[in-house]
Write an enzyme that holds these catalytic residues in place. Structure first.
Site, short mmCIF file in Angstrom:
data_model
loop_
_atom_site.label_atom_id
_atom_site.label_comp_id
_atom_site.label_asym_id
_atom_site.label_seq_id
_atom_site.Cartn_x
_atom_site.Cartn_y
_atom_site.Cartn_z
N HIS A 1 0.83 -1.22 0.00
CA HIS A 1 0.00 0.00 0.00
C HIS A 1 0.86 1.26 0.00
CE1 HIS A 1 -3.97 1.97 0.94
NE2 HIS A 1 -3.10 2.97 1.08
N GLU B 1 -11.22 4.28 6.98
CA GLU B 1 -10.01 4.92 7.53
C GLU B 1 -10.45 6.08 8.42
OE1 GLU B 1 -7.21 6.44 4.67
OE2 GLU B 1 -5.69 6.84 6.18
N HIS C 1 -9.42 1.71 0.06
CA HIS C 1 -9.29 2.39 1.34
C HIS C 1 -10.64 2.22 2.02
CE1 HIS C 1 -5.84 4.15 -0.60
NE2 HIS C 1 -5.55 4.88 0.46
N ASP D 1 2.27 3.38 2.85
CA ASP D 1 1.18 4.32 2.56
C ASP D 1 1.69 5.67 2.03
OD1 ASP D 1 -1.39 5.27 2.30
OD2 ASP D 1 -1.78 5.50 4.44
N HIS E 1 1.35 5.43 -2.09
CA HIS E 1 0.85 6.48 -2.99
C HIS E 1 2.05 7.14 -3.66
CE1 HIS E 1 -3.38 6.50 -1.50
NE2 HIS E 1 -2.78 5.98 -0.44
N GLN F 1 -9.64 9.42 -5.02
CA GLN F 1 -9.33 10.05 -3.73
C GLN F 1 -10.48 10.91 -3.18
OE1 GLN F 1 -5.97 10.66 -1.58
NE2 GLN F 1 -7.92 10.81 -0.50
#
Ligand code: FE2
Length: 425
Positions: free
Chosen positions: A57, A213, A210, A309, A59, A152
Site C-alpha cells: 500500500h 479509515e 481504502h 502508505d 501512494h 481520492q
C-alpha cells in the site's frame, strides 16, 4: 556452470548454512553446503538472506511533495486530503514521474522490489495515471509496480468520478480502488463499494479499497466489501486497506465481522506509521492508536500486510522506503512482541504482501525468481530490531544495490575497537 552461488546464508525460516544457486535469473537449488562451480560466489557470513520486501500500500503520485504548497497543520487525514486538493492544480506529469523515480531508487536501495501504488483518478486529466503508467514501464526491470485506480475525492462525490476511474482502467491501471468512508453518506459509501466491485468483477480485476479509515466505531464499509466479495465470487482478489475503524468497533460486532472477512478471503493492508499518526486526532486522553486488529485478523487466517502508505507528502512527513521501519512500528503499536508474532511482522512485509499482489515466482525456493536481499542481521527479529542494513540487493540474480555494513569505530578502554550491533549467539 552457475551464474551465482551464495553460501553460508541464514533463511527467514531459520535454516542456516544454506546455499542458494542461481542460473539464468532463477533459483535452481536451495540446500545446505552446496559446492559447485559458479561464475560468482558470495559468502553470506551466516547473515539473513530474505526475499525482497514488498509494499502492499503506497501512494507514488504524492510522494516527495511534503510542504507543497504548505504543511498539514492538524495532522488529520481530512486536512491531508484538502491539502492534496490544493496541490493538484500545480502537478505536472514530468514532476510526478521524477519524484516517483527518486522514490523507486530509494526503494531498491532498501531491498523493496514490489510496490502496489494507488493513483488518484479524481482529476479528469488523469495526470497521475499518465505519469505512473510511464513510471511502471521505466522501473519494470527492477520494481514490480502494480497500480490501483483510486478515486481520492470519492467516486460518487466527485462529478465524473466513475468515468475517470473507468478511463484509468482502460489505460491499463491494474486494480480497482475506492474510498467509501469519504463518500457523502454511509449509504453512498456502500453503493460505491457495490459499484466498484461489480466493475472489478466485469473486468476480471482485483480490488483494493481504502476502507473505514477513521476512528468511527460505526463505520461498516469493510462489512460491505466482504459481502460484495462473497456475492460476486471475488474470493482472494480483494483487499481492505487501513480498516482503522475496526480498532474502535464493538468487540461483539468484530467477532462476527472477522468471520465474514475470512469467509470472503478478504486481504488486509494495514499502514502502521500513517495510522498511528493520522488516527486518534479527535481524541483527548486516552488517545486511541487507530491500528486495525492485526493479530486477531492473522489468527483468523487472513493475509495481513503492513504498508508504507505515504512518504513525505500531505499526510506523512517521514519515511524512507524502509519496510523494516514500517513493520517495526506495526510490531510496537499492535504489541506483537512474542518471537512468533515478530516473525509474523516480518512476513507482513515479505510473503503476505507478495500474496496480496499476486506476485509469481516470489520466494526463496527452487524455481523462484532469483530476487533477494542480504541483510546485516542474523534472523528476522534482529532485522526488525536494527532496521538492518541492506548489504546487497539482487533481482533476477543481478546485483542492483549495495550498502556498506554498519559499523561504529570505538575508542574505549578495554573494549573492542568496533561494534556492529549484532547480538552474538
Ligand atoms: Fe492510502
Amino acid at each position: 556452470m552457475l551464474d551465482l552461488l551464495i553460501h553460508n546464508a541464514t533463511l527467514p525460516d531459520g535454516r542456516t548454512n544454506m546455499s542458494v544457486a542461481v542460473q539464468s535469473g532463477r533459483i535452481v537449488e536451495v540446500t545446505q553446503g552446496l559446492q559447485v562451480p559458479a561464475a560468482e560466489t558470495l559468502d553470506a557470513g551466516g547473515l539473513l538472506l530474505s526475499p525482497p520486501f514488498v509494499d502492499a500500500h503506497f501512494h507514488l503520485d504524492g510522494t516527495l511533495t511534503y510542504g507543497m504548497p504548505r504543511i498539514n497543520q492538524s495532522g488529520t487525514l481530512l486536512e491531508g486530503i484538502a491539502l492534496w486538493g490544493e496541490l493538484k492544480p500545480s502537478l505536472t506529469v514530468d514532476a510526478i514521474i521524477e519524484r516517483a523515480l527518486t522514490y523507486c531508487d530509494w526503494a531498491v536501495a532498501q531491498g523493496l522490489l514490489a510496490i502496489r501504488s494507488h493513483v488518484d483518478t479524481s482529476d479528469p486529466r488523469l495526470l497521475g495515471v499518465q505519469a505512473l503508467l510511464e513510471v511502471q514501464k521505466r522501473v519494470a526491470p527492477y520494481i514490480d509496480l502494480q497500480l490501483v485506480a483510486f478515486p481520492q475525492d470519492g467516486v460518487l462525490r466527485t462529478p465524473g468520478g466513475l468515468d475517470s476511474l473507468q478511463r484509468a482502467l482502460d489505460l491499463g491501471v491494474d486494480v480497482v480502488g475506492g474510498i467509501p468512508h469519504f463518500e457523502r453518506t454511509m449509504a453512498d459509501g456502500a453503493t460505491s463499494v457495490k459499484l466498484l466491485c461489480e466493475i472489478a468483477a466485469a473486468r476480471g480485476k482485483m480490488v483494493d479499497m481504502h476502507c473505514d479509515e477513521s476512528d468511527d466505531p460505526h463505520s461498516r464499509h469493510i462489512e460491505s466489501l466482504a459481502y460484495e466479495t462473497q456475492r460476486l465470487g471475488l474470493h482472494g482478489r480483494v483487499t481492505g486497506s487501513h480498516l482503522t475503524s475496526m480498532h474502535s468497533m464493538d468487540n461483539y460486532y468484530v467477532s462476527k465481522l472477522i468471520a465474514l472477512m475470512a469467509e470472503a478471503q478478504v486481504h488486509v493492508a494495514s499502514n502502521p506509521c500513517v495510522n498511528i499518526t493520522l488516527q486518534g486526532r479527535f481524541d483527548t486522553y486516552p488517545k486511541r492508536r487507530g491500528l486495525t486488529r492485526v493479530p486477531e485478523l492473522m489468527a483468523a487466517g487472513l493475509t495481513v500486510a503492513f504498508g508504507q502508505d505515504d512518504m513525505m507528502d500531505p499526510w506523512y512527513a517521514l519515511g524512507s522506503a524502509d519496510m523494516l521501519e514500517v513493520a517495526s512500528m506495526g510490531l510496537h503499536v499492535a504489541q506483537m512482541t512474542s518471537q512468533a508474532a515478530m516473525c509474523q511482522c516480518f512476513d507482513a512485509i515479505t510473503t503476505n504482501p507478495a500474496r496480496i499482489l499476486g506476485l509469481q515466482g516470489y520466494g526463496l525456493e527452487k524455481g523462484c525468481h532469483a530476487d533477494f536481499v542480504l541483510l546485516q542481521a542474523r534472523d528476522p527479529v534482529e532485522a526488525l530490531r536494527l532496521k538492518a542494513t541492506r548489504l546487497k540487493v539482487f533481482k533476477r540474480g543481478k546485483l542492483l544495490a549495495q550498502t556498506p555494513a554498519r559499523t561504529a569505530a570505538l575508542n574505549l578502554p578495554g573494549r573492542p575497537a568496533q561494534t556492529s550491533f549484532l547480538h552474538a549467539k
